[in-house]
Scaffold this motif. Structure first.
Motif, short mmCIF file in Angstrom:
data_model
loop_
_atom_site.label_atom_id
_atom_site.label_comp_id
_atom_site.label_asym_id
_atom_site.label_seq_id
_atom_site.Cartn_x
_atom_site.Cartn_y
_atom_site.Cartn_z
N PHE A 1 0.85 -1.19 0.00
CA PHE A 1 0.00 0.00 0.00
C PHE A 1 0.89 1.24 0.00
CE2 PHE A 1 -2.48 3.25 2.31
CZ PHE A 1 -3.63 3.26 1.52
N ARG A 2 0.55 2.19 -0.87
CA ARG A 2 1.36 3.42 -0.95
C ARG A 2 0.76 4.50 -0.05
NH1 ARG A 2 1.39 7.44 -4.49
NH2 ARG A 2 -0.05 6.35 -5.87
N LEU A 3 1.56 4.98 0.86
CA LEU A 3 1.12 6.02 1.81
C LEU A 3 1.15 7.39 1.12
CD1 LEU A 3 3.12 4.75 4.92
CD2 LEU A 3 0.66 4.53 4.52
N PRO A 4 0.50 8.39 1.71
CA PRO A 4 0.47 9.72 1.07
C PRO A 4 1.86 10.30 0.82
CG PRO A 4 -1.13 9.61 2.84
CD PRO A 4 -0.37 8.34 2.90
N ASP A 5 2.85 9.94 1.66
CA ASP A 5 4.20 10.49 1.44
C ASP A 5 4.98 9.69 0.39
OD1 ASP A 5 4.86 8.14 2.71
OD2 ASP A 5 5.70 9.06 4.50
N GLY A 6 4.36 8.70 -0.22
CA GLY A 6 5.01 7.92 -1.27
C GLY A 6 5.66 6.64 -0.76
N ASP A 7 5.85 6.51 0.55
CA ASP A 7 6.42 5.28 1.11
C ASP A 7 5.45 4.12 0.91
OD1 ASP A 7 8.61 6.60 1.90
OD2 ASP A 7 8.19 6.55 4.06
N GLU A 8 6.02 2.94 0.72
CA GLU A 8 5.17 1.75 0.58
C GLU A 8 5.29 0.88 1.82
OE1 GLU A 8 6.27 -0.16 -3.07
OE2 GLU A 8 5.02 1.19 -4.25
N VAL A 9 4.16 0.32 2.24
CA VAL A 9 4.17 -0.61 3.38
C VAL A 9 3.48 -1.90 2.94
CG1 VAL A 9 4.18 1.16 5.18
CG2 VAL A 9 1.99 0.38 4.27
N ASP A 10 3.85 -2.99 3.61
CA ASP A 10 3.17 -4.26 3.36
C ASP A 10 2.18 -4.48 4.51
OD1 ASP A 10 2.29 -6.79 2.91
OD2 ASP A 10 4.26 -7.76 2.95
N ILE A 11 0.91 -4.18 4.23
CA ILE A 11 -0.11 -4.29 5.28
C ILE A 11 -0.15 -5.70 5.87
CG2 ILE A 11 -2.61 -4.19 5.72
CD1 ILE A 11 -2.82 -2.05 3.55
N ALA A 12 0.10 -6.70 5.03
CA ALA A 12 0.00 -8.10 5.48
C ALA A 12 1.10 -8.46 6.48
CB ALA A 12 0.08 -9.04 4.27
N ALA A 13 2.21 -7.74 6.44
CA ALA A 13 3.36 -8.13 7.27
C ALA A 13 3.62 -7.19 8.44
CB ALA A 13 4.62 -8.21 6.39
N MET A 14 2.86 -6.10 8.54
CA MET A 14 3.15 -5.10 9.59
C MET A 14 2.78 -5.62 10.97
SD MET A 14 1.71 -1.65 7.83
CE MET A 14 2.78 -0.49 8.67
N SER A 15 3.52 -5.14 11.97
CA SER A 15 3.15 -5.45 13.34
C SER A 15 1.86 -4.70 13.67
CB SER A 15 4.26 -5.01 14.30
OG SER A 15 4.32 -3.59 14.31
N ARG A 16 1.15 -5.16 14.67
CA ARG A 16 -0.10 -4.51 15.08
C ARG A 16 0.16 -3.03 15.44
NH1 ARG A 16 -4.96 -6.10 13.67
NH2 ARG A 16 -4.60 -8.18 12.92
N ARG A 17 1.30 -2.80 16.08
CA ARG A 17 1.63 -1.43 16.51
C ARG A 17 1.82 -0.52 15.29
NH1 ARG A 17 4.53 1.37 20.67
NH2 ARG A 17 4.34 -0.39 22.06
#
Ligand code: SF4
Length: 350
Positions: free
Chosen positions: A86-102
């Motif tokens: 998923f691409r965040l508004p600042d352009g960084d990408e995160v993997d929602i499936a792998a993120m910690s709950r925090r």
């Protein structure tokens, strides 16, 4: 990665969400020691992208895995494997499936899910003010009570609710109004992606049209991206730029809305389309009745999962899994005979 064509008349931007080989397998536990006897493969290796400003429709019969897929994407349930980039508004990408709950807490405001049942998805003990304000408070977007109230009023106005009803409770509203409350709540933290899970299925047809029109207006106004999950193809046709068709946990066809509805390449899609009601009296209704039930995702058939129900099935269909291939530009299907079959779309009567 699958490329999404830009849709006419709409601003479709960069890839916002990329789902890569996503799986959700539920273990089947039996006996006193709850030993795992098998898995229900509700979502089994699904990949697609959604671009900013696009509406991606996801269809399939009950049990096809489309709702489970939507829930995995927003991490309402834990995926078994795969990535959700998923691409965040600042352009960084995160993997929602792998993120910690925090870490997930910090990005949750950017995606939201609207549920099917406007009656049960709102807490009956909370006022409209508190329902809509909850994601604002949870994400610490505003702290002053006055600011929060102003924001809630603005959201109520934008979704067509009377701002005088700020302190009323859900039971005082009709189904369509409750869905508007749900939409206002989903807009509260300024999300980029909204997953609509059968968002209009529980509503009367006339109210459905109002909510669909509202969603389209909001998309334009707030540059929203929608994943629109529905079993009703006429609803999906109305709102989607591209459509994916799921069967037993897998995508079997994906194309822009016009190609999929007028020139389907998978026999399952053809059967679903034959059930779409038409208002044109010239068009003869000739519904394709599929024999049997959706295959059991805990014990699917060999080869093509659809072969026991497919009227075009041949020997190879029970033996080999059809490859996912691009049959026409941007039009993908998983069928051994996708390029040969002349399938019927919604605009034909023969
Ligand atoms: Fe039908 Fe065979 Fe195509 Fe499967 S692969 S959809 S059984 S024709």
């Amino acid at each position: 990665m699958l490329e999404a064509p830009a849709s006419a008349g709409k601003e479709i931007g960069e890839v916002l969400l990329e789902v890569r080989d996503l799986k959700k397998h539920f273990p089947i536990e039996k006996g006193f020691f709850r030993s795992v006897q098998g898995h229900v493969k509700a979502v089994d290796g699904v990949s697609f992208v959604i671009r900013e400003g696009e509406t991606f429709g996801l269809v399939g019969e009950s049990g096809s895995g489309k709702t489970t897929l939507g829930r995995c994407i927003v991490r309402a349930i834990e995926p078994t494997a795969g990535e959700v980039i998923f691409r965040l508004p600042d352009g960084d990408e995160v993997d929602i499936a792998a993120m910690s709950r925090r870490d997930l807490r910090d990005v949750r405001q950017h995606f939201h899910m609207i549920f099917q049942d406007p009656y049960s998805s709102l807490d009956p003990r909370m006022s409209v003010l508190d329902i809509i304000a909850e994601p604002i408070r949870n994400n610490k977007l505003l702290s002053e009570s006055r600011e929060i109230q102003d924001r809630v009023r603005a959201l109520m106005d934008v979704v067509g609710l009377d701002i005088q009803h700020l302190n009323r409770y859900p039971h005082a509203f009709s189904g369509g109004q409750r869905q508007r409350i749900g939409i206002a709540r989903s807009l509260a933290p300024n999300p980029r992606l909204i997953v609509c899970d059968e968002a209009v299925s529980a509503l009367d047809v006339s109210i459905q049209a109002q909510i669909l029109n509202l969603l389209e207006d909001l998309q334009e106004e707030f540059n929203l991206t929608f994943l629109f999950i529905a079993h009703d193809l006429s609803v999906v046709e109305h709102i989607s730029d591209r459509v994916g068709v799921m069967y037993v946990g897998k995508l079997v066809e994906l194309a822009d809305s016009e190609s999929l509805f007028n020139d389907p390449k998978h026999p399952y899609t053809e059967a679903l389309l034959s059930a779409v009601p038409t208002t044109d009296p010239e068009i003869k209704m000739d519904r394709i009745i599929l024999p049997g039930e959706v295959a059991n995702p805990a014990d699917p058939p060999s080869g093509c999962y659809f072969h026991p129900r497919c009227r075009y099935a041949q020997e190879i269909c029970a033996q080999e899994t059809p490859a996912w291939s691009e049959v026409a530009p941007g039009h993908f299907a998983a069928c051994h005979f996708a390029e040969e079959l002349e399938l019927r779309g919604v605009d034909e009567d023969d």
